[in-house]
Design a protein around this motif. Structure first.
Motif, PDB file in Angstrom:
ATOM      1  N   GLN A  84     -32.491   1.384   8.837  1.00 35.22           N
ATOM      2  CA  GLN A  84     -31.848   2.303   7.896  1.00 35.22           C
ATOM      3  C   GLN A  84     -32.411   2.037   6.500  1.00 35.22           C
ATOM      4  O   GLN A  84     -32.177   0.973   5.922  1.00 35.22           O
ATOM      5  CB  GLN A  84     -30.335   2.074   7.908  1.00 35.22           C
ATOM      6  N   VAL A  86     -33.107   1.636   2.603  1.00 31.20           N
ATOM      7  CA  VAL A  86     -32.255   1.398   1.439  1.00 31.20           C
ATOM      8  C   VAL A  86     -33.133   0.872   0.305  1.00 31.20           C
ATOM      9  O   VAL A  86     -33.997   0.009   0.520  1.00 31.20           O
ATOM     10  CB  VAL A  86     -31.114   0.398   1.765  1.00 31.20           C
ATOM     11  N   ARG A 333     -26.656  -3.450  -1.981  1.00 25.51           N
ATOM     12  CA  ARG A 333     -27.171  -2.108  -1.681  1.00 25.51           C
ATOM     13  C   ARG A 333     -27.070  -1.776  -0.191  1.00 25.51           C
ATOM     14  O   ARG A 333     -26.793  -0.649   0.173  1.00 25.51           O
ATOM     15  CB  ARG A 333     -28.635  -2.008  -2.135  1.00 25.51           C
ATOM     16  N   LYS A 336     -23.434  -0.892   0.845  1.00 22.83           N
ATOM     17  CA  LYS A 336     -23.055   0.404   0.275  1.00 22.83           C
ATOM     18  C   LYS A 336     -23.768   1.547   0.979  1.00 22.83           C
ATOM     19  O   LYS A 336     -23.179   2.603   1.240  1.00 22.83           O
ATOM     20  CB  LYS A 336     -23.367   0.416  -1.219  1.00 22.83           C
ATOM     21  N   LYS A 337     -25.059   1.352   1.310  1.00 25.94           N
ATOM     22  CA  LYS A 337     -25.816   2.398   1.993  1.00 25.94           C
ATOM     23  C   LYS A 337     -25.266   2.653   3.392  1.00 25.94           C
ATOM     24  O   LYS A 337     -25.116   3.799   3.820  1.00 25.94           O
ATOM     25  CB  LYS A 337     -27.292   2.012   2.067  1.00 25.94           C
ATOM     26  N   TYR A 338     -24.951   1.570   4.106  1.00 28.77           N
ATOM     27  CA  TYR A 338     -24.407   1.752   5.454  1.00 28.77           C
ATOM     28  C   TYR A 338     -23.107   2.540   5.409  1.00 28.77           C
ATOM     29  O   TYR A 338     -22.892   3.468   6.198  1.00 28.77           O
ATOM     30  CB  TYR A 338     -24.176   0.406   6.135  1.00 28.77           C
ATOM     31  N   GLU A 340     -22.104   4.590   3.071  1.00 33.61           N
ATOM     32  CA  GLU A 340     -22.392   5.950   2.608  1.00 33.61           C
ATOM     33  C   GLU A 340     -22.851   6.832   3.765  1.00 33.61           C
ATOM     34  O   GLU A 340     -22.377   7.958   3.936  1.00 33.61           O
ATOM     35  CB  GLU A 340     -23.481   5.891   1.535  1.00 33.61           C
TER      36      GLU A 340
END
Length: 470
Positions: A84, A86, A333, A336-338, A340
């Motif tokens: 994923q 990021v 980060r 937060k990305k996961y 999001e």
């Protein structure tokens, strides 16, 4: 599509029947036996620590760690493995820092320091100035600009030794590390030295993140940690003569953000594939050691959870994911990305477990959940008693899983014995030799057992009381 041979199909059906007919005690016993006799976590950590090393966000080693862990997850035969993307910050330390204390007659004593993560550099020839000691921001304010301007501020508030919960002791003094430079800059300080977050006296300086928030670049001052032994020495020398000076030189810098990845693997649920349970740790680390306890241990334990479920014949009802988060140390980060992406896809994360407290002997878990869910967990406590797991308390979970919090789900953190954790945390002695194989494997099994129970019973005690099957 590959068609299973009848004999193979019958074997898997037999294993599945055996597991579903077993009591929870028997399944958990199998999980612990598998981890202690056939564990993979220690071997994975050996490679991650000794062949790759420290994995600072944005570094080449972080890229290597992403590739290695994805490759190992691919070998487990999971239903899905993916990366994923990021964007992460890229801060570099530069050459090794140097510092000394100088007396009025010109005698110097070299001391051990390291730049704090995110700090700016000193001038190219270093920085030398008088130094003033404070314990907290209130003392800083009381001294004011008149006494601080042009000096280096020395924050010397130790971790509180009489607190049994060492994370509470850490929380009681970590603000001087993170915000110390920003606060001292308001009064005209030219630099900051911070006592390392460490309960014992030794010569290892401990790094960690610091921030300037929205402070203009020309107001940002360099910040470094000093070892506890040298912090004691500096404090004593200041008591004898407050005219001594401190010199330090560091060449760190902040570069542009770069792309990295969270590493994710999944076993898709057989009954409720759209309900997600995740287990994880953070793949990045600081650069002084090899990040074995923080958080290589959590990474490999989380990877082994999925392997242990498969090896123990457990076929999960819900989708179980391992998530190896990037950039917990200096930005969060990855977490937060996961969260999001999960929100964008409307994914229902019912339970999330994080391991980010070292690879020491597991003692239990802390839970971030409502009272009804916590009472469900307490009903499972007898299952862990044979393994000396006794700590089940409401509290925090983990930084990376925190953004997934809802009113109904359960977040948890593995809680190992923490008495030695801060001896190694963010320091050059956070290395593979400090991790005990059996303790690491006990932690992996303990995590797997909790994931198994949440998968089997869900998180809604109103409709399912989580009754232990005898």
């Amino acid at each position: 599509m590959q068609i299973l041979k009848p004999a193979v199909l019958l074997y898997f059906l037999f294993i599945s029947f055996c597991v579903t007919s077993q009591s929870d005690e028997d399944v958990i016993k199998t999980i612990y036996s598998q981890s202690l006799t056939n564990g993979k976590s220690y071997d994975w950590l050996n490679y991650l620590s000794n062949q790759i090393g420290g994995r600072l966000s944005g570094s080449l080693n972080a890229e290597k760690a992403v590739a290695y862990t994805k490759e190992e997850l691919d070998k487990l035969g999971l239903d899905k493995v993916w990366l994923q993307p990021v964007m992460v910050p890229k801060w570099v330390r530069g050459i090794k820092e140097y510092a000394f204390i100088e007396t009025p007659n010109g005698q110097t004593t070299i001391v051990n320091i390291c730049a704090l993560g995110g700090s700016v550099a000193t001038p190219s020839l270093g920085l030398k100035a008088n130094i003033i000691e404070v314990k907290n921001f209130e003392e800083l304010e009381a001294l004011g600009k008149e006494k601080i301007e042009g000096k280096i501020v020395f924050y010397n508030r130790p971790m509180q030794a009489d607190l049994i919960n060492t994370f509470e002791a850490y929380g009681g003094c970590v603000n001087q590390r993170y915000s110390g430079a920003m606060e001292a800059s308001k009064y005209g300080a030219v630099g900051v030295i911070v006592r390392s977050m460490n309960l014992r006296l030794d010569d290892y300086p401990h790094t960690g993140s610091m921030g300037y928030e929205d402070l203009p670049n020309d107001k940002r001052i360099p910040s470094a940690a000093i070892s506890t032994n040298d912090g004691e020495l500096l404090s004593t020398m200041l008591q004898l003569d407050n005219s001594i000076k401190f010199y330090f030189k560091q060449s760190c810098k902040q570069l542009k953000d770069v792309q990295s990845y969270n590493v994710i693997g999944e076993i898709t649920g057989s009954e409720y594939p759209n309900e997600y349970i995740i287990v994880g740790g953070h793949l990045d680390s600081w650069d002084l050691g090899d990040g074995s306890h923080d958080d290589g241990a959590g990474v490999v334990q989380s990877m082994d959870v999925l392997r242990l479920l498969k090896e123990s014949g457990v076929r999960p009802k819900r989708s179980i994911r391992v998530v190896l988060f990037m950039n917990e140390e200096n930005g969060l980060r990855g977490g937060k990305k996961y969260a999001e992406v999960a929100k964008q896809k409307n994914e229902n994360h019912v339970f999330a477990l994080e391991s980010d407290s070292g690879g020491f002997t597991p003692r239990g878990f802390s839970f971030d959940c409502n009272d009804a869910s916590f009472n469900q967990v307490l009903n499972w406590k007898p299952l862990f008693k044979p393994y000396l797991i006794h700590y089940f308390e409401k509290g925090g979970s983990g930084a990376d899983v925190g953004p997934l919090k809802t009113e109904t789900n359960v977040l948890a953190g593995l809680r190992p014995d923490s008495q030695r954790y801060f001896d190694h945390h963010h320091a050059s002695n956070d290395t593979f030799d400090a991790v005990n194989k059996r303790e690491l494997e006990l932690g992996a099994a303990t995590m797997t057992a909790l994931v198994y129970l949440f998968d089997k019973y869900g998180v809604n005690p109103i409709t399912n009381k989580g009754t232990i099957k005898k």
